[in-house]
Design a protein around this motif. Sequence first.
Motif, PDB file in Angstrom:
ATOM      1  N   TRP A 173       1.015  -1.352   0.385  1.00  0.00           N
ATOM      2  CA  TRP A 173      -0.355  -0.444  -0.107  1.00  0.00           C
ATOM      3  C   TRP A 173       0.857   1.057  -0.103  1.00  0.00           C
ATOM      4  CZ3 TRP A 173      -3.536   1.586   4.789  1.00  0.00           C
ATOM      5  CH2 TRP A 173      -4.425   2.744   4.710  1.00  0.00           C
ATOM      6  N   LEU A 174       2.089   1.041   0.760  1.00  0.00           N
ATOM      7  CA  LEU A 174       2.488   2.766   0.980  1.00  0.00           C
ATOM      8  C   LEU A 174       3.649   2.988  -0.108  1.00  0.00           C
ATOM      9  CD1 LEU A 174       3.714   4.211   3.323  1.00  0.00           C
ATOM     10  CD2 LEU A 174       6.104   3.003   3.204  1.00  0.00           C
ATOM     11  N   SER A 175       4.018   1.716  -0.899  1.00  0.00           N
ATOM     12  CA  SER A 175       4.576   2.256  -2.298  1.00  0.00           C
ATOM     13  C   SER A 175       3.742   2.663  -3.499  1.00  0.00           C
ATOM     14  CB  SER A 175       5.007   0.289  -2.533  1.00  0.00           C
ATOM     15  OG  SER A 175       3.939  -0.177  -3.366  1.00  0.00           O
ATOM     16  N   LYS A 176       2.404   2.129  -2.953  1.00  0.00           N
ATOM     17  CA  LYS A 176       1.535   2.893  -3.718  1.00  0.00           C
ATOM     18  C   LYS A 176       1.079   4.832  -3.892  1.00  0.00           C
ATOM     19  CE  LYS A 176       0.758  -0.890  -6.154  1.00  0.00           C
ATOM     20  NZ  LYS A 176       1.503  -0.827  -7.134  1.00  0.00           N
ATOM     21  N   ALA A 177       1.298   4.787  -1.930  1.00  0.00           N
ATOM     22  CA  ALA A 177       0.167   5.590  -2.046  1.00  0.00           C
ATOM     23  C   ALA A 177       1.536   7.857  -1.734  1.00  0.00           C
ATOM     24  CB  ALA A 177      -0.167   5.841  -0.247  1.00  0.00           C
ATOM     25  N   ILE A 178       2.987   6.909  -1.610  1.00  0.00           N
ATOM     26  CA  ILE A 178       3.531   7.960  -2.124  1.00  0.00           C
ATOM     27  C   ILE A 178       4.339   8.053  -3.286  1.00  0.00           C
ATOM     28  CG2 ILE A 178       6.257   8.506  -1.225  1.00  0.00           C
ATOM     29  CD1 ILE A 178       5.803   7.158   1.634  1.00  0.00           C
ATOM     30  N   PRO A 179       4.334   9.513  -3.946  1.00  0.00           N
ATOM     31  CA  PRO A 179       4.521   9.383  -4.884  1.00  0.00           C
ATOM     32  C   PRO A 179       5.516   9.787  -5.478  1.00  0.00           C
ATOM     33  CG  PRO A 179       3.269  11.535  -4.367  1.00  0.00           C
ATOM     34  CD  PRO A 179       3.226  10.844  -3.104  1.00  0.00           C
ATOM     35  N   PHE A 180       6.024   8.999  -6.415  1.00  0.00           N
ATOM     36  CA  PHE A 180       7.094   9.078  -7.603  1.00  0.00           C
ATOM     37  C   PHE A 180       7.776   9.502  -8.245  1.00  0.00           C
ATOM     38  CE2 PHE A 180      10.085   6.020 -10.301  1.00  0.00           C
ATOM     39  CZ  PHE A 180      10.556   4.557  -8.803  1.00  0.00           C
ATOM     40  N   THR A 181       7.093  10.929  -8.329  1.00  0.00           N
ATOM     41  CA  THR A 181       8.372  11.988  -8.821  1.00  0.00           C
ATOM     42  C   THR A 181       8.813  12.570  -7.613  1.00  0.00           C
ATOM     43  OG1 THR A 181       6.051  12.987  -8.003  1.00  0.00           O
ATOM     44  CG2 THR A 181       5.977  12.042  -9.877  1.00  0.00           C
ATOM     45  N   GLU A 182       8.975  12.482  -6.545  1.00  0.00           N
ATOM     46  CA  GLU A 182      10.582  12.941  -6.070  1.00  0.00           C
ATOM     47  C   GLU A 182      12.133  13.244  -7.082  1.00  0.00           C
ATOM     48  OE1 GLU A 182      10.968  11.976  -2.205  1.00  0.00           O
ATOM     49  OE2 GLU A 182       9.460  10.191  -3.022  1.00  0.00           O
ATOM     50  N   SER A 183      12.806  13.404  -7.161  1.00  0.00           N
ATOM     51  CA  SER A 183      13.882  13.672  -7.504  1.00  0.00           C
ATOM     52  C   SER A 183      15.043  13.118  -6.401  1.00  0.00           C
ATOM     53  CB  SER A 183      14.686  14.788  -7.205  1.00  0.00           C
ATOM     54  OG  SER A 183      14.542  15.688  -6.087  1.00  0.00           O
ATOM     55  N   GLU A 184      15.155  11.615  -7.237  1.00  0.00           N
ATOM     56  CA  GLU A 184      16.355  11.208  -6.401  1.00  0.00           C
ATOM     57  C   GLU A 184      17.672  11.202  -6.680  1.00  0.00           C
ATOM     58  OE1 GLU A 184      14.750   7.911  -5.182  1.00  0.00           O
ATOM     59  OE2 GLU A 184      13.082   8.926  -5.887  1.00  0.00           O
ATOM     60  N   GLY A 185      18.593  11.045  -5.536  1.00  0.00           N
ATOM     61  CA  GLY A 185      20.110  10.960  -5.624  1.00  0.00           C
ATOM     62  C   GLY A 185      20.234  13.373  -5.400  1.00  0.00           C
ATOM     63  N   HIS A 186      19.031  13.646  -4.218  1.00  0.00           N
ATOM     64  CA  HIS A 186      19.043  14.800  -4.659  1.00  0.00           C
ATOM     65  C   HIS A 186      19.581  14.849  -2.505  1.00  0.00           C
ATOM     66  CE1 HIS A 186      19.024  19.029  -4.369  1.00  0.00           C
ATOM     67  NE2 HIS A 186      18.295  19.097  -3.590  1.00  0.00           N
ATOM     68  N   THR A 187      20.396  15.994  -2.451  1.00  0.00           N
ATOM     69  CA  THR A 187      20.703  15.884  -0.836  1.00  0.00           C
ATOM     70  C   THR A 187      20.294  17.356  -0.716  1.00  0.00           C
ATOM     71  OG1 THR A 187      21.316  14.320  -0.116  1.00  0.00           O
ATOM     72  CG2 THR A 187      22.336  16.014   0.254  1.00  0.00           C
ATOM     73  N   ASP A 188      19.529  18.289   0.195  1.00  0.00           N
ATOM     74  CA  ASP A 188      19.541  19.725   0.482  1.00  0.00           C
ATOM     75  C   ASP A 188      19.790  19.717   1.328  1.00  0.00           C
ATOM     76  OD1 ASP A 188      19.023  21.926   0.606  1.00  0.00           O
ATOM     77  OD2 ASP A 188      16.851  21.643   1.281  1.00  0.00           O
ATOM     78  N   THR A 189      21.457  21.195   0.696  1.00  0.00           N
ATOM     79  CA  THR A 189      22.472  20.998   1.350  1.00  0.00           C
ATOM     80  C   THR A 189      22.192  22.474   3.110  1.00  0.00           C
ATOM     81  OG1 THR A 189      23.204  22.051  -0.158  1.00  0.00           O
ATOM     82  CG2 THR A 189      24.834  20.117   0.385  1.00  0.00           C
ATOM     83  N   ALA A 190      21.122  22.895   1.946  1.00  0.00           N
ATOM     84  CA  ALA A 190      20.961  24.057   3.120  1.00  0.00           C
ATOM     85  C   ALA A 190      20.405  24.155   4.374  1.00  0.00           C
ATOM     86  CB  ALA A 190      19.059  25.032   2.842  1.00  0.00           C
ATOM     87  N   GLY A 191      21.077  24.772   5.495  1.00  0.00           N
ATOM     88  CA  GLY A 191      20.698  24.770   6.834  1.00  0.00           C
ATOM     89  C   GLY A 191      21.279  23.316   7.020  1.00  0.00           C
ATOM     90  N   ASN A 192      22.882  23.223   7.022  1.00  0.00           N
ATOM     91  CA  ASN A 192      23.592  21.950   7.290  1.00  0.00           C
ATOM     92  C   ASN A 192      23.664  22.408   8.191  1.00  0.00           C
ATOM     93  OD1 ASN A 192      23.019  20.606   5.125  1.00  0.00           O
ATOM     94  ND2 ASN A 192      24.632  20.540   4.199  1.00  0.00           N
ATOM     95  N   GLY A 193      24.819  21.351   9.199  1.00  0.00           N
ATOM     96  CA  GLY A 193      25.315  21.989  10.752  1.00  0.00           C
ATOM     97  C   GLY A 193      25.054  21.494  12.132  1.00  0.00           C
ATOM     98  N   TRP A 194      25.208  22.270  13.114  1.00  0.00           N
ATOM     99  CA  TRP A 194      24.705  21.602  14.266  1.00  0.00           C
ATOM    100  C   TRP A 194      23.944  22.835  15.022  1.00  0.00           C
ATOM    101  CZ3 TRP A 194      24.475  16.835  15.595  1.00  0.00           C
ATOM    102  CH2 TRP A 194      24.189  16.902  16.962  1.00  0.00           C
ATOM    103  N   ARG A 195      22.917  23.045  14.877  1.00  0.00           N
ATOM    104  CA  ARG A 195      21.649  24.010  15.092  1.00  0.00           C
ATOM    105  C   ARG A 195      21.801  24.339  16.309  1.00  0.00           C
ATOM    106  NH1 ARG A 195      19.706  27.169  10.511  1.00  0.00           N
ATOM    107  NH2 ARG A 195      17.902  27.063  11.907  1.00  0.00           N
TER     108      ARG A 195
END
Length: 371
Positions: A173-195
């Motif tokens: 069920w979960l495999s059908k419910a989460i959209p498959f269109t999200e970008s793969e292999g992408h890491t958002d580096t914004a906000g990196n670091g110990w806050r």
Amino acid sequence: MRWALVCAGTALIGTCYGFARFAYGLFAPEFQTQFQISSTVSGIIGSGSYIGYCVAIVASLVLTERLGARRIAVSAGVVATFGIAMITFAPSAPVLAAGVLIAGSSTGLASPPMAAAVSRWIHAPAQDRAQSIVNAGTGLGVLVSGPIALALIDEWRWAWAVFTVISAAVTVWLSKAIPFTESEGHTDTAGNGWRPGTFLLIAGAFLMGFSSVAMWTFGRDLVTSVGHVSDVVSTSMWAVLGAAGFVGALSGDLVARAGMARSWTTVMVAMAGATLLLAFLPGTPVPIFIAAAVFGASYVSLCGVILLWSTRIYPQRPSFGVGVSFLMIAVGQVAGAPLAGVLTDVSGGTAAFYACAAIGLIGACIRPRPS
């Protein structure tokens, strides 16, 4: 709100936490009898699920950002199904321990990708509520496991077989419910670091996890071995605990109304009080059910508060913030489960509950200051 995603995510959390992780405590008396193990060994085996969680959540918080929420969330369902199946067919205590470790690791894989999926696919005004609903899946899983255990308490392998089938179905069920269109292999580096605020977050999560372990690992064992209640009462207690966990879905509204710090302190005190109540009156049904209800509502609510607390500190990296905080919950439980087992063997069943309640009251003194 994408209700299909929220419902499937809630079912995944229920499967991973309610079945793969916490159902071990529900069946602890049966496992001790079947495999002829002591409370100390039972506590060590129980801590295996938390150790697996710790390892998996470190991997999850890294891989979710690189591979995407869908792949990691589905992997959590697969791992849960495999681990539960191992427990179902375990011929010996070592195989049982391995199954508990693998099944428990699924919870570490599940939480970061679901937090990331909700942050990505649910519009901002509804995000806190959606996160809280998904997190409350723990209560759903515990609630469902109770009646199954009551019906099959003398045939525990069949109960775990049912858990396996449900886990497999939820994964599909979960495999059908989460959209498959999200970008793969992408890491958002914004906000990196110990806050700022992270230290208080991990300290609170650790103490919360430690203080919860007596109830999760030895709650049913306490009321049966010390309180001498029937199987009907002890398994009904578990179902009440799970049902009350649905109150955790309101943690987002609680934080919005009362604030993070007041919500945290109040609910931590409530969880410690529930632990003490069960230790004082482990053989009286009404206090047992009250303690279970308060504990279930408190535990799931605290997980929700920690989830929201972490996403406030790391708004650009929700999977990382949730991963770090939920890792510390598990580290607290890893530290607490063997100690609770030793205290049970050395000083009696209630000693671990008193110790965990005291830790909870210490944790209540922490004042969240999310940035």
